[in-house]
Write a protein that holds these residues in place. Structure first.
Motif, short mmCIF file in Angstrom:
data_model
loop_
_atom_site.label_atom_id
_atom_site.label_comp_id
_atom_site.label_asym_id
_atom_site.label_seq_id
_atom_site.Cartn_x
_atom_site.Cartn_y
_atom_site.Cartn_z
N THR A 245 58.99 82.92 3.18
CA THR A 245 58.07 81.80 1.78
C THR A 245 56.84 82.93 2.49
O THR A 245 56.18 82.78 3.24
N LYS A 246 55.76 83.41 1.25
CA LYS A 246 54.58 83.43 1.48
C LYS A 246 53.76 82.36 1.31
O LYS A 246 53.66 82.21 0.91
N ASP A 247 52.78 82.34 2.50
CA ASP A 247 51.46 81.20 2.71
C ASP A 247 50.33 81.86 2.49
O ASP A 247 49.74 83.54 3.44
N ASN A 248 49.42 81.20 1.39
CA ASN A 248 48.61 81.81 1.53
C ASN A 248 47.28 80.96 1.22
O ASN A 248 46.46 81.38 0.50
N GLY A 249 47.58 79.96 2.56
CA GLY A 249 46.28 79.46 2.70
C GLY A 249 45.24 79.82 3.62
O GLY A 249 45.41 80.53 3.62
N PRO A 250 44.69 79.02 3.77
CA PRO A 250 42.92 79.68 4.60
C PRO A 250 43.69 79.81 5.93
O PRO A 250 42.63 79.70 6.55
N VAL A 251 44.58 79.50 6.52
CA VAL A 251 44.72 79.33 7.73
C VAL A 251 45.49 81.45 8.13
O VAL A 251 45.97 82.24 7.54
N PRO A 252 44.34 82.26 8.95
CA PRO A 252 44.31 83.64 9.23
C PRO A 252 45.16 83.56 9.78
O PRO A 252 45.63 82.61 10.46
N GLN A 254 49.00 83.85 9.11
CA GLN A 254 49.86 83.37 8.90
C GLN A 254 51.46 83.78 7.61
O GLN A 254 52.50 83.88 8.36
N GLY A 255 50.87 84.46 6.86
CA GLY A 255 51.26 85.22 5.97
C GLY A 255 52.85 84.94 5.66
O GLY A 255 52.65 83.68 5.08
N ILE A 256 54.17 85.98 5.74
CA ILE A 256 54.98 84.67 5.28
C ILE A 256 55.83 84.30 6.08
O ILE A 256 55.83 84.80 7.72
N TRP A 257 56.45 83.29 6.60
CA TRP A 257 57.36 82.18 6.89
C TRP A 257 58.58 82.22 7.13
O TRP A 257 58.74 82.45 6.01
N LEU A 258 59.19 81.91 7.96
CA LEU A 258 60.72 81.40 7.54
C LEU A 258 61.13 80.79 8.97
O LEU A 258 60.23 80.12 9.20
N ASP A 259 62.02 79.98 7.35
CA ASP A 259 62.31 78.41 7.82
C ASP A 259 63.71 78.53 7.46
O ASP A 259 64.97 79.07 6.71
N ALA A 260 64.48 77.27 8.07
CA ALA A 260 66.10 76.95 8.19
C ALA A 260 66.36 75.25 7.41
O ALA A 260 66.18 74.70 8.20
N ARG A 289 47.47 92.70 9.53
CA ARG A 289 46.87 91.24 8.62
C ARG A 289 48.35 90.52 8.12
O ARG A 289 48.87 91.27 7.33
N ALA A 290 48.77 89.53 8.43
CA ALA A 290 49.98 88.97 8.20
C ALA A 290 49.97 88.60 6.35
O ALA A 290 50.54 88.73 5.59
N GLY A 291 48.67 88.42 5.91
CA GLY A 291 48.25 88.34 4.39
C GLY A 291 48.78 89.55 4.13
O GLY A 291 48.62 89.02 2.72
N GLY A 292 48.36 90.80 4.47
CA GLY A 292 49.04 91.67 3.62
C GLY A 292 50.37 91.99 3.32
O GLY A 292 50.44 92.68 2.77
N LEU A 293 51.01 91.00 3.54
CA LEU A 293 52.12 91.50 3.34
C LEU A 293 52.52 90.52 1.75
O LEU A 293 52.58 88.94 2.08
N GLU A 294 54.05 90.45 0.81
CA GLU A 294 54.55 89.24 -0.10
C GLU A 294 55.75 89.89 -0.42
O GLU A 294 56.58 90.59 -0.02
N GLY A 295 56.04 88.65 -1.23
CA GLY A 295 57.12 89.39 -1.60
C GLY A 295 58.53 90.19 -1.47
O GLY A 295 59.30 90.69 -1.12
N PRO A 296 58.53 88.65 -0.10
CA PRO A 296 60.02 88.80 0.96
C PRO A 296 61.30 88.92 -0.02
O PRO A 296 61.32 88.40 -1.14
N ALA A 297 62.53 90.16 1.00
CA ALA A 297 63.82 89.97 -0.11
C ALA A 297 65.06 89.72 1.30
O ALA A 297 64.71 90.79 2.09
N LEU A 298 65.42 88.85 1.26
CA LEU A 298 66.33 87.84 2.22
C LEU A 298 67.80 88.90 1.40
O LEU A 298 68.16 88.46 0.30
#
Length: 373
Positions: A245-252, A254-260, A289-298
């Motif tokens: 999922t893409k985190d668009n929050g205020p923490v620089p 963070q970007g896309i994170w993976l969880d399970a 910059r991690a925030g410069g990515l979005e739209g992941p596809a697994l």
């Protein structure tokens, strides 16, 4: 969670055929100068998951005349009981004003007063597609509507036992998830502060007659968008579900994170998710910059133990590949000159095919049957 999956990965939904061969990619293209927010299809080069060949000579295959007349963030999903395949997409046209998404676009308006419809196509052969229809994901069981600002980036996993035994029509359903801003019912103008979160619902066939609004799936207390998922079978037989999922929050950063999670009913609020990786793919962004990515596809390879995540470098660079042999240890960069994908290929989904489906697609493309309609 229990031990890491070690046997052959289950293909991400849509489920792979019994003897898979080849892959189909659905996506859109970022082109500020032209009407490119339409449906494009690429096939793998044979069973090679690293080489992608655009169908219809790289021209669009499907166009929506509905809603905004633009479609973004498409996804392919298959009902394994019927074999029917659905394309589901965001109803959004960003480039109508003739400028790019990085310049003067009304993202506030798109996200506060945008469409809550998804645009749906279906097919039984992956060549001939239905006319598009709309699915309003704000619809509530009582006939009302949730107060949503928009509905973006839909995906869906088939759940064979979603309903209890004895349910008319069977137990299976798609669990559908997408991103929306959520407002109170007494704020019809959507003036209050809100943020993007991921919601969910269920449907048998992506029509409003079977759709059931679920509720909140992901809420970090700040904007989150663009969830993609896959499932793998662990050595003891249970299913592990992965989510990026893409985190668009205020923490620089963070970007896309993976969880399970190992929860069988992974969409329910009591499912426990464990974070595996943050800032996935940051080095693909020109400024790191991690925030410069979005739209992941697994999605998973069906010929070896590799799992892939395509990450969309914004605004217009498009997909870049990540890979792992064990998602429980996160993803690394696939830096391989063999990899090829047409420039500006953005935010879509990948589906495993059967050999018959792959051969049918190749033959239909050669015969010009994918000409836009």
């Amino acid at each position: 969670m229990s031990q890491s999956p070690t046997d052959q990965a289950i293909a991400p939904q849509p489920q792979a055929p019994a003897e898979p061969y080849g892959y189909l990619l659905v996506h859109f293209i970022e082109d500020p100068e032209h009407y490119a927010e339409r449906i494009y299809l690429d096939r793998s080069d044979g069973d090679d998951v690293e080489r992608w060949i655009p169908l219809n000579g790289g021209k669009p295959v499907l166009t929506s005349p509905l809603g905004t007349k633009g479609v973004r963030d498409p996804y392919l999903t298959r009902n394994p009981e019927t074999g029917r395949v659905y394309i589901i997409a965001t109803d959004l046209q960003v480039f109508a004003g003739g400028h790019g998404s990085d310049s003067h676009s009304d993202w506030w308006g798109f996200s506060h007063h945008g469409s809550t419809d998804l645009i749906i196509w279906e097919s039984d052969d992956l060549v001939h597609w239905s006319e598009p229809r709309a699915l309003d994901v704000s619809a509530l069981p009582d006939g009302g509507h949730a107060s949503l600002g928009m509905a973006w980036a839909p995906e869906a996993l088939w759940v064979a036992d979603y309903y209890p035994e004895g349910t008319p029509g069977g137990r299976g359903a798609f669990v559908l998830y997408w991103s929306s801003k959520v407002f109170e019912a007494d704020d019809p103008d959507h003036t209050a502060e809100s943020y993007d979160r991921v919601l969910w619902g269920a449907t048998r066939d992506f029509t409003n007659s079977t759709f059931e609004f679920g509720g909140t799936f992901i809420d970090r207390g700040h904007p989150t968008i663009d969830t993609t998922m896959l499932q793998r079978r662990a050595a003891d037989g249970h299913i592990r579900t992965y989510r990026a999922t893409k985190d668009n929050g205020p923490v620089p950063g963070q970007g896309i994170w993976l969880d399970a999670t190992d929860a069988p009913r992974w969409w329910e609020p009591d499912a426990k998710w464990e974070v595996i990786q943050e800032g996935v793919g940051a080095e693909w962004a020109p400024d790191g910059r991690a925030g410069g990515l979005e739209g992941p596809a697994l999605f998973s390879s069906h010929t070896d133990d590799r799992t892939f995540m395509f990450v969309d470098v914004i605004p217009s660079i498009g997909y870049r590949p990540m890979v792992t042999s064990d998602p429980d240890h996160g993803f690394d960069y696939l830096r391989d000159d063999h990899f090829y994908m047409a420039p500006h290929t953005k935010h879509g989904g990948v589906m495993s095919l059967s050999r018959a489906e792959y051969d049918r697609i190749v033959a239909a493309d050669a015969a010009g049957e994918f000409a836009e309609r």
